[in-house]
Write an enzyme that holds these catalytic residues in place. Structure first.
Site, PDB file in Angstrom:
ATOM      1  N   CYS A   1       0.826  -1.223   0.000  1.00  0.00           N
ATOM      2  CA  CYS A   1       0.000   0.000   0.000  1.00  0.00           C
ATOM      3  C   CYS A   1       0.850   1.258   0.000  1.00  0.00           C
ATOM      4  CB  CYS A   1      -0.934  -0.011   1.196  1.00  0.00           C
ATOM      5  SG  CYS A   1      -1.911  -1.508   1.273  1.00  0.00           S
TER       6      CYS A   1
ATOM      7  N   ASN B   1     -10.176  -0.704  -0.532  1.00  0.00           N
ATOM      8  CA  ASN B   1      -8.729  -0.544  -0.373  1.00  0.00           C
ATOM      9  C   ASN B   1      -8.054  -1.132  -1.618  1.00  0.00           C
ATOM     10  OD1 ASN B   1      -6.029  -1.078   0.268  1.00  0.00           O
ATOM     11  ND2 ASN B   1      -6.452  -1.399   2.431  1.00  0.00           N
TER      12      ASN B   1
ATOM     13  N   HIS C   1      -3.777   6.833   2.161  1.00  0.00           N
ATOM     14  CA  HIS C   1      -4.074   5.497   1.655  1.00  0.00           C
ATOM     15  C   HIS C   1      -5.478   5.142   2.147  1.00  0.00           C
ATOM     16  CE1 HIS C   1      -4.230   1.327   0.969  1.00  0.00           C
ATOM     17  NE2 HIS C   1      -3.853   0.936   2.173  1.00  0.00           N
TER      18      HIS C   1
END
Ligand code: UT7
Length: 330
Positions: A116, A287, A257
């Site tokens: 990420c 996500n 994020h």
């Protein structure tokens, strides 16, 4: 004496697959509810790659979009860096497939594996390449298709992930008022097993047994990642602002994020960021790992929320464990 060169974003782009996976769809697969997912994660729906879609095809689409936004053509690019942990193949690099897909050849193209945090890692490396004076027009892509590695019988993880890609074009500037002012990246390898895919690499080679044991899927210690993420996000943002001598009122937009809405809200409220200064699209995309920041950044950019002179704070953390934060001026 001239100012040192640093990278400035001159174009943004993104791509999300058309196929939507809603909470109602997941309720048909695992014992969960729309209410639980929305309350614990903020996700209402996410996108999922369809037939023939991969991180490289999504990355190519996002890159074309960023080039168009920058008013440039692909042949002006002299370096491609791609952040991905779901590459089309173990090798070659997805960046090479993106290079080929853009009709380019010969220029260097490589991947960065930082989960990420992949976009911030790639942006930081790109900025260093620009500062060296060796590259002028760098294409930074982050593209992930984590739904390909998601176990849709594991309710603790399948609710989170979606697919997508984002890209930026970075160019040099010697204007001290513009560009990447701060970038910090870090890692703690002792936390490698917090989120990982056990099989398919050379430690545990893919076999019928590994597939039967579901070792080709993401294994995640959600609660532990959650605790790590909240504190890390607060510390990264506070440190980035302190290093740049900035306060909350000096930051125009935080692009975090899109890890989990509760994590984002908890961390940004601890630093007293008003909600309108935090860009969130997790409700629609979930996500998307490395893609989440550039996808959000592109949407913010196209919505007019990153005008010239705007100061942005980007922050990410993920598998590795890895983390990163950047402060930049558009
Ligand atoms: O980008 C980095 C990638 N990783 C992450 O972002 C993970 C970060 N962690 C998280 O986002 C959260 O930990 C999750 C969303 C994964 C889980 O939320 P949580 O609030 O930490 O839940 P939990 O794991 O502590 O589980 C609480 C309860 C458990 O039931 P019991 O044991 O209390 O009876 C779980 O079995 O919720 C249950 N549960 C669910 N219930 C309904 C777990 N998943 C679900 C579900 N639907 N999908």
């Amino acid at each position: 004496m001239s100012q040192p060169l640093r990278g400035v974003i001159v174009g943004t782009g993104s791509y999300a697959p058309a196929k939507v996976l809603s909470n109602a769809d997941l309720m048909k697969l695992v014992d969960t509810s729309d209410e639980w997912i929305v309350q614990r994660t903020g996700v209402r729906e996410r996108r999922m790659v369809g037939e023939g879609e991969t991180p490289s095809t999504m990355g190519i689409a996002a890159a074309k979009n960023a080039l168009e936004n920058a008013g440039m053509t692909a042949d002006q690019i002299d370096l491609i860096i791609c952040g991905t942990i779901s590459p089309d193949m173990i090798f070659p690099a997805t960046a090479c497939l993106i290079q080929h897909g853009l009709g380019l050849s010969e220029i260097p193209a490589f991947d960065i594996s930082a989960a990420c945090s992949g976009f911030i890692y790639a942006l930081t490396v790109a900025d260093g390449m620009i500062a060296s004076g060796r590259y002028r027009n760098v294409l930074v892509v982050a593209s992930d298709a984590l739904t390909r590695f998601t176990d849709y019988s594991d309710r603790g993880s399948c609710i989170l992930f979606g697919d997508g890609a984002g890209a930026v074009v970075l160019q040099p500037t010697d204007d001290p008022q513009r560009g990447l002012k701060y970038s910090h990246i870090g890692a703690r390898g002792s936390g490698w097993d917090f989120i990982h895919v056990p099989a398919g690499g050379s430690r545990i080679v893919a076999s019928a047994q590994t597939v039967a044991a579901k070792q080709h899927y993401i294994q995640m210690r959600g609660r532990e990642v959650y605790k790590f993420a909240v504190q890390q996000m607060v510390d990264l943002m506070a440190e980035g602002m302190a290093q740049c001598g900035l306060k909350v009122e000096d930051i125009d937009l935080v692009v975090p994020h899109q890890v989990n809405q509760r994590i984002i809200e908890s961390a940004t409220s601890k630093l007293e960021f008003p909600l309108e200064k935090v860009f969130v699209n997790i409700d629609r995309y979930g996500n998307t790992s490395g893609a989440s920041i550039p996808l959000a950044l592109d949407q913010a950019h196209r919505a007019g929320r990153t005008p010239p002179g705007a100061t942005l704070l980007l922050v990410a953390f993920g598998a590795g464990l890895t983390w990163g934060a950047s402060v930049l001026k558009m």
